[in-house]
Design a protein around this motif. Structure first.
Motif, short mmCIF file in Angstrom:
data_model
loop_
_atom_site.label_atom_id
_atom_site.label_comp_id
_atom_site.label_asym_id
_atom_site.label_seq_id
_atom_site.Cartn_x
_atom_site.Cartn_y
_atom_site.Cartn_z
N TRP A 13 0.85 -1.18 0.00
CA TRP A 13 0.00 0.00 0.00
C TRP A 13 0.89 1.24 0.00
N LEU A 14 0.33 2.32 -0.50
CA LEU A 14 1.00 3.62 -0.45
C LEU A 14 0.23 4.50 0.53
N LEU A 15 0.89 4.82 1.64
CA LEU A 15 0.28 5.64 2.69
C LEU A 15 0.79 7.06 2.55
N VAL A 16 -0.13 8.02 2.40
CA VAL A 16 0.21 9.43 2.19
C VAL A 16 -0.27 10.24 3.38
N ARG A 17 0.63 11.05 3.93
CA ARG A 17 0.29 11.93 5.05
C ARG A 17 0.42 13.38 4.60
N ARG A 18 -0.58 14.21 4.94
CA ARG A 18 -0.55 15.61 4.59
C ARG A 18 -0.69 16.45 5.85
N GLU A 33 2.50 20.06 3.31
CA GLU A 33 3.66 19.16 3.35
C GLU A 33 3.17 17.72 3.28
N TYR A 34 3.76 16.96 2.38
CA TYR A 34 3.36 15.57 2.16
C TYR A 34 4.48 14.63 2.57
N ALA A 35 4.09 13.47 3.07
CA ALA A 35 5.04 12.40 3.40
C ALA A 35 4.44 11.10 2.88
N PHE A 36 5.29 10.23 2.33
CA PHE A 36 4.83 8.99 1.71
C PHE A 36 5.47 7.81 2.42
#
Length: 224
Positions: A13-18, A33-36
């Protein structure tokens, strides 16, 4: 990883945090700001659990930083896996001991200084016993109000206290001088050995060691 299939029973899975607010990013632009995170977990893993596991990485980085700063987790100089494993195990045990001791520590209470009277500079308390200098300035009714809650002892502070009290050996001056002479002697022997290995002439100050080592080798041969 890129180009690798998940293990049997697992999925990617690709988990994206904003970020919740816009920030000033590189280049001066203002945006979220994004983190993957690339997740490799068993099939059917709930999304909240993935988010929880991804947040644990910050605690892991904090533990690694404290381990390197407090107990020498990154201070190993070994070449084999067994030696590395022993060093890391001892460091983790030391850090676990500090964390457990910190968990049992209760928040301390600090004392507020007594209020001075506006008259002749004497305390308002008249019933306190003068035998105890700590409680002589507090009345029984005001002592409970003077105790203020303090912050809990941190792990670095606990390690510092242990290093300054229990873990610090206290030796006599004669013992310290003996240890100094022992270190100096062995360091000099190591320097003489390096000169001999390179077939270099000994400096003038180290030439007496040549005869001393010869006498020492003869004594060892007689003992054998």
């Amino acid at each position: 990883m890129t180009g690798q299939e998940p293990a049997p029973g697992f999925a990617h899975w690709l988990l994206v945090r904003r970020s919740t607010e816009k920030k000033r990013l590189a280049g001066g632009r203002i945006d979220y700001e994004y983190a993957f995170f690339l997740v490799h977990a068993p099939t059917g893993t709930p999304v909240p659990e993935m988010i929880s596991r991804a947040g644990v990485r910050w605690k892991i980085e904090e533990d690694n930083r404290e381990g390197k700063q407090l107990v020498g987790l990154g201070g190993y100089q070994v070449r084999t896996w067994t030696a590395w494993h022993r060093h890391v195990t001892c460091a983790m045990l030391a850090l676990a001991f500090l964390v457990v001791q910190r968990a049992h520590h209760r928040p301390c209470a600090s004392h507020r200084g007594p209020r001075r009277s506006r008259g002749r500079g004497k305390s308002r308390s008249r019933d306190a016993s003068p035998s105890n200098p700590l409680t002589s300035r507090f009345t029984p009714a005001r002592t409970a109000q003077a105790l203020l809650p303090g912050i809990r002892l941190s792990v670095p502070a606990l390690a510092t206290l242990l290093a300054l009290t229990i873990l610090t050996p206290h030796h006599s001056d004669a013992y310290q001088l003996q240890q100094h002479h022992w270190r100096t002697e062995h360091q000099t022997r190591a320097a003489v050995a390096h000169y001999r290995r390179r077939d270099d002439a000994l400096p003038t100050r180290l030439r007496p060691w040549k005869h001393a080592d010869q006498e020492r080798s003869r004594t060892q041969d007689l003992l054998l």
